[in-house]
Design an enzyme around this catalytic site. Sequence first.
Site, mmCIF file in Angstrom:
data_model
loop_
_atom_site.group_PDB
_atom_site.id
_atom_site.type_symbol
_atom_site.label_atom_id
_atom_site.label_comp_id
_atom_site.label_asym_id
_atom_site.label_seq_id
_atom_site.Cartn_x
_atom_site.Cartn_y
_atom_site.Cartn_z
ATOM 1 N N MET A 1 0.876 -0.999 -0.018
ATOM 2 C CA MET A 1 0.003 -0.092 0.242
ATOM 3 C C MET A 1 0.987 1.185 -0.122
ATOM 4 O O MET A 1 0.326 2.370 0.323
ATOM 5 C CB MET A 1 -0.916 -0.096 1.200
ATOM 6 C CG MET A 1 -1.925 -1.378 1.039
ATOM 7 S SD MET A 1 -3.435 -0.922 2.149
ATOM 8 C CE MET A 1 -2.628 -0.867 3.810
ATOM 9 N N GLY A 2 2.055 1.197 -0.401
ATOM 10 C CA GLY A 2 2.829 2.240 -0.329
ATOM 11 C C GLY A 2 3.557 2.614 0.923
ATOM 12 O O GLY A 2 3.535 1.648 1.758
ATOM 13 N N LEU B 1 6.658 3.071 1.492
ATOM 14 C CA LEU B 1 7.649 2.024 1.634
ATOM 15 C C LEU B 1 8.673 2.381 2.775
ATOM 16 O O LEU B 1 9.155 3.246 3.051
ATOM 17 C CB LEU B 1 8.151 1.872 0.565
ATOM 18 C CG LEU B 1 7.346 1.638 -0.985
ATOM 19 C CD1 LEU B 1 8.067 1.393 -2.117
ATOM 20 C CD2 LEU B 1 6.320 0.191 -0.500
ATOM 21 N N GLY C 1 11.185 -2.986 5.551
ATOM 22 C CA GLY C 1 10.379 -4.316 5.400
ATOM 23 C C GLY C 1 9.792 -4.470 4.040
ATOM 24 O O GLY C 1 10.120 -5.831 3.382
ATOM 25 N N HIS C 2 9.235 -3.549 3.358
ATOM 26 C CA HIS C 2 8.884 -3.786 1.750
ATOM 27 C C HIS C 2 9.916 -4.131 1.094
ATOM 28 O O HIS C 2 10.125 -4.844 0.083
ATOM 29 C CB HIS C 2 8.087 -2.457 1.493
ATOM 30 C CG HIS C 2 6.886 -1.973 2.410
ATOM 31 N ND1 HIS C 2 6.818 -0.976 2.912
ATOM 32 C CD2 HIS C 2 5.634 -2.795 2.269
ATOM 33 C CE1 HIS C 2 5.631 -0.876 3.349
ATOM 34 N NE2 HIS C 2 4.940 -1.858 3.163
ATOM 35 N N GLY D 1 4.692 -10.466 3.970
ATOM 36 C CA GLY D 1 5.487 -10.196 5.069
ATOM 37 C C GLY D 1 4.958 -11.102 6.207
ATOM 38 O O GLY D 1 3.750 -11.184 6.476
ATOM 39 N N GLN D 2 6.007 -11.749 6.781
ATOM 40 C CA GLN D 2 5.376 -12.685 8.142
ATOM 41 C C GLN D 2 4.793 -11.458 8.978
ATOM 42 O O GLN D 2 3.828 -11.966 9.968
ATOM 43 C CB GLN D 2 6.625 -13.468 8.783
ATOM 44 C CG GLN D 2 6.207 -14.319 9.793
ATOM 45 C CD GLN D 2 7.245 -14.684 10.692
ATOM 46 O OE1 GLN D 2 8.188 -15.223 10.234
ATOM 47 N NE2 GLN D 2 6.869 -14.740 12.154
ATOM 48 N N GLN E 1 -2.595 -12.613 7.452
ATOM 49 C CA GLN E 1 -2.618 -12.313 5.991
ATOM 50 C C GLN E 1 -1.990 -13.377 4.973
ATOM 51 O O GLN E 1 -2.515 -13.963 4.176
ATOM 52 C CB GLN E 1 -1.989 -11.008 5.758
ATOM 53 C CG GLN E 1 -1.952 -10.834 4.277
ATOM 54 C CD GLN E 1 -1.762 -9.026 4.024
ATOM 55 O OE1 GLN E 1 -2.460 -8.431 3.987
ATOM 56 N NE2 GLN E 1 -0.446 -8.905 3.744
HETATM 57 P P1 AMP Z 1 1.578 -3.189 3.598
HETATM 58 O O1 AMP Z 1 1.853 -1.941 2.607
HETATM 59 O O2 AMP Z 1 1.452 -2.726 4.872
HETATM 60 O O3 AMP Z 1 0.193 -3.562 3.032
HETATM 61 O O4 AMP Z 1 2.530 -3.969 3.364
HETATM 62 C C1 AMP Z 1 2.812 -4.800 2.135
HETATM 63 C C2 AMP Z 1 3.650 -6.144 2.399
HETATM 64 O O5 AMP Z 1 4.567 -5.889 3.187
HETATM 65 C C3 AMP Z 1 2.832 -7.114 3.276
HETATM 66 O O6 AMP Z 1 3.106 -8.530 2.565
HETATM 67 C C4 AMP Z 1 3.317 -6.933 4.709
HETATM 68 O O7 AMP Z 1 3.175 -7.989 5.136
HETATM 69 C C5 AMP Z 1 4.607 -6.449 4.120
HETATM 70 N N1 AMP Z 1 5.505 -5.884 5.392
HETATM 71 C C6 AMP Z 1 5.101 -4.793 6.207
HETATM 72 N N2 AMP Z 1 5.963 -4.721 7.260
HETATM 73 C C7 AMP Z 1 6.837 -5.568 7.137
HETATM 74 C C8 AMP Z 1 8.137 -5.805 7.946
HETATM 75 N N3 AMP Z 1 8.368 -5.038 8.929
HETATM 76 N N4 AMP Z 1 8.757 -6.822 7.339
HETATM 77 C C9 AMP Z 1 8.324 -7.359 6.353
HETATM 78 N N5 AMP Z 1 7.479 -7.219 5.678
HETATM 79 C C10 AMP Z 1 6.543 -6.391 5.898
#
Ligand code: AMP
Length: 387
Positions: A84-85, A87, A90-91, A219-220, A225
Amino acid sequence: MACILRASHPAKAHLRRIAVPNTRLALPMTLPQLSASRTSNNGYRNLSTTPTLHTEIFHDIPPLRSLRRSLLLSNRTVGLVPTMGALHSGHLSLVRLAASENTDVFVTIYVNPTQFGLTEDLASYPKTWEADMRMLQDLDRELASEGAGRVSAVFAPSTKTMYPTLPPDSSIPGAGSFVEMRPLGQLLEGASRPVFFRGVATVCMKLFNICTPDRVYFGQKDIQQTVIIKRLVKDFHLDTEVRIGATAREPDGLALSSRNVYLGERRRSAGIVLYQALRKAEAQYNAGNRKRGDILWPANDHTDKTHMAQDALEPSQRARFEVDYLSLADPETMEELDEVDETRGAILSGAVKMLPVEEPRAGEELGVGDGQIPVRLIDNIVLNPGS
Ligand code: AMP
């Protein structure tokens, strides 16, 4: 319409998208890339010896599909990283993982309205498009110099593109075409956010259909999810492989999240309570305990004590929070466990809501939204089978 990342920058005005006939890669690419093209040691044409602009931005589906088709015809593989941007690293770690296993990475950036409840923070969700593009471009340069897969596409659709028939609806039951997993999507995060997993499963189904990736990367950090996505792929016979990347954390263990920008210093330091609690429960499992009470009691004890300690502070000092849940659940169903079956392992997870700061101090760093936006933190630890 597709365009080259930051190609509007005046210094990059010489870059043009050109078609390259009669090569394995009949793809749009930039002139410097073409001149430096070579075959890398992982078996596919690497576009560049010196990193150059490569990533294309797509807002519409047909040109993205045409890129996907040409990649398929060239025996290249696509790893999809939905985001969802806003970034963070982690992303980027997911993009790196995808680039290590595929020739091409598609990153999607779309804040999906149907996963936000009517009272949730859709409008205030952080949007950092320019910074996101810079991060992806920098990462792509690194990937190019490493000979890894490349970030070939960023897909940033409009809501009209993603929901062509009806305006998206976040109400219950909601009008529209949805994918739902019951009861999996109603447990834990789904209990607190009733439309959340309906929205996630629906938008991921759309993105998978649009991008037809060989592999999808999640991401874990958002463990439920990942369970939902695996179920989606299995139950709807989707031809893709689900890959899970480790949770990227701050040095003290706080899981990185786009929403952490709202925390500010005070709530940031108290917010570590969740990870600490999960670690205490994990230690019980590692010490040989298998029963629910034995595993979870130190976690509950830690959140209770931290709660009391915060309550005892002055309103100008404290960061109050509510524990939504601490869970010990089955790794495939997310149903609560009385005892861990060693052959299956379990998922320890939790959610806390950091409440708005009561009395800001003069000069205090309160984060985006001046400490007034409640922040829901989630985290988890996987208890592996047989450990
Ligand atoms: P989001 O933008 O929050 O929807 O996240 C997009 C992807 O990034 C999802 O698969 C999340 O699980 C992953 N993600 C978010 N935070 C982390 C993190 N701290 N470490 C690894 N992956 C992450």
